[in-house]
Design a protein around this motif. Sequence first.
Motif, PDB file in Angstrom:
ATOM      1  N   UNK A 179      18.200 -40.484  -6.016  1.00 46.31           N
ATOM      2  CA  UNK A 179      19.813 -40.648  -5.441  1.00 46.31           C
ATOM      3  C   UNK A 179      19.863 -40.291  -4.018  1.00 46.31           C
ATOM      4  N   UNK A 180      19.016 -39.428  -3.584  1.00 44.83           N
ATOM      5  CA  UNK A 180      19.163 -38.827  -2.243  1.00 44.83           C
ATOM      6  C   UNK A 180      18.629 -39.837  -1.341  1.00 44.83           C
ATOM      7  N   UNK A 181      19.239 -41.043  -1.291  1.00 41.46           N
ATOM      8  CA  UNK A 181      18.316 -41.800  -0.332  1.00 41.46           C
ATOM      9  C   UNK A 181      18.109 -41.580   0.965  1.00 41.46           C
ATOM     10  N   UNK A 182      19.100 -40.910   1.687  1.00 40.80           N
ATOM     11  CA  UNK A 182      18.902 -40.424   3.112  1.00 40.80           C
ATOM     12  C   UNK A 182      17.900 -39.488   2.978  1.00 40.80           C
ATOM     13  N   UNK A 183      17.650 -38.792   2.165  1.00 41.35           N
ATOM     14  CA  UNK A 183      16.601 -37.457   2.257  1.00 41.35           C
ATOM     15  C   UNK A 183      15.198 -37.841   2.237  1.00 41.35           C
ATOM     16  N   UNK A 184      14.787 -38.840   1.258  1.00 49.54           N
ATOM     17  CA  UNK A 184      13.488 -38.946   0.923  1.00 49.54           C
ATOM     18  C   UNK A 184      12.982 -40.200   1.286  1.00 49.54           C
ATOM     19  N   UNK A 185      11.832 -40.550   1.079  1.00 46.49           N
ATOM     20  CA  UNK A 185      11.032 -41.846   1.455  1.00 46.49           C
ATOM     21  C   UNK A 185      11.740 -43.049   1.229  1.00 46.49           C
ATOM     22  N   UNK A 186      12.261 -43.679   2.236  1.00 42.24           N
ATOM     23  CA  UNK A 186      12.823 -45.170   2.200  1.00 42.24           C
ATOM     24  C   UNK A 186      12.348 -46.095   3.300  1.00 42.24           C
ATOM     25  N   UNK A 187      11.403 -47.121   2.959  1.00 45.85           N
ATOM     26  CA  UNK A 187      10.851 -47.809   4.081  1.00 45.85           C
ATOM     27  C   UNK A 187      11.696 -48.579   5.029  1.00 45.85           C
ATOM     28  N   UNK A 188      12.935 -48.559   4.386  1.00 42.63           N
ATOM     29  CA  UNK A 188      13.986 -49.336   5.243  1.00 42.63           C
ATOM     30  C   UNK A 188      14.926 -48.717   6.279  1.00 42.63           C
ATOM     31  N   UNK A 189      14.696 -47.277   5.876  1.00 39.91           N
ATOM     32  CA  UNK A 189      15.571 -46.175   6.848  1.00 39.91           C
ATOM     33  C   UNK A 189      15.150 -46.290   8.277  1.00 39.91           C
ATOM     34  N   UNK A 190      15.950 -46.185   9.225  1.00 38.77           N
ATOM     35  CA  UNK A 190      15.827 -46.228  10.763  1.00 38.77           C
ATOM     36  C   UNK A 190      16.101 -44.630  11.115  1.00 38.77           C
ATOM     37  N   UNK A 191      16.404 -43.681  10.107  1.00 37.26           N
ATOM     38  CA  UNK A 191      16.590 -42.261  10.581  1.00 37.26           C
ATOM     39  C   UNK A 191      15.350 -41.839  10.993  1.00 37.26           C
ATOM     40  N   UNK A 192      15.044 -40.596  11.690  1.00 37.13           N
ATOM     41  CA  UNK A 192      14.158 -39.974  11.936  1.00 37.13           C
ATOM     42  C   UNK A 192      13.203 -39.516  10.711  1.00 37.13           C
TER      43      UNK A 192
END
Length: 239
Positions: A179-192
């Motif tokens: 549920x914590x999409x911003x914190x854990x591995x997400x190949x589509x994320x552009x965050x550091x």
Amino acid sequence: MKLDILAFGAHPDDVEMSCSGTLLAAAAAGKKIGIVDFTRGELGSRGTPTTRAHEAETASRILGLSVRENLGLPDGFFRNDREHQLPVIAALRRYQPDIVLCNAIHDRHPDHGRGAQLASESCFLSGLRMIETLGQDGQPQQPWRPRLVFHYIQDRQIPADFVVDITAHWPTKWESIQAYRTQFHDPESTEPNTYLSTPVFSNFMEARAREFGHLIGVEFGEGFTRERPLGVREITELI
């Protein structure tokens, strides 16, 4: 609201990663469970306090919590002192848990060890009637001291005093973590990239749960340390 188990976490997602399987097992047995987060995780490199709050809401629904609240203490800068103990004491008196689960006694993130001390000492102080706190209705609260305080194990390996079998609840625990999409591995994320956001860390979380499970002869487990010896009414209750 009277809870059976209340889990404290220094940051949103601490509880999901470390002891949500134990909460799920308790809920399946008819117990009331809740989470109180100390901070909003505002110093995190990914996401924002707002996105973290939305993620915590999603995780709460997945876990079937009776209650969740955030005390809004300063991420990275809260201390185990009177100023920060009083809101924790008020939460303990509000929910009157029999068992408290809290951060690891020491860990990679310094907030975790401080969170452990803050929760543990507040549990004791909450039982002292000369410490006055007010409820959300503005009325004086009654003293309350939990029967048991345990510390979940987080990033650093600490020998467990006991392990809870969470095999039946592993899929739901993992869903609450994701549920914590911003914190854990997400190949589509552009965050550091961060320590938590790599596939390696996701693999580690599963490996840690499998390791604890292996210790007691099951597939998945969660480990805890205790503050005093455990007692059992009859020795065959142990697995």
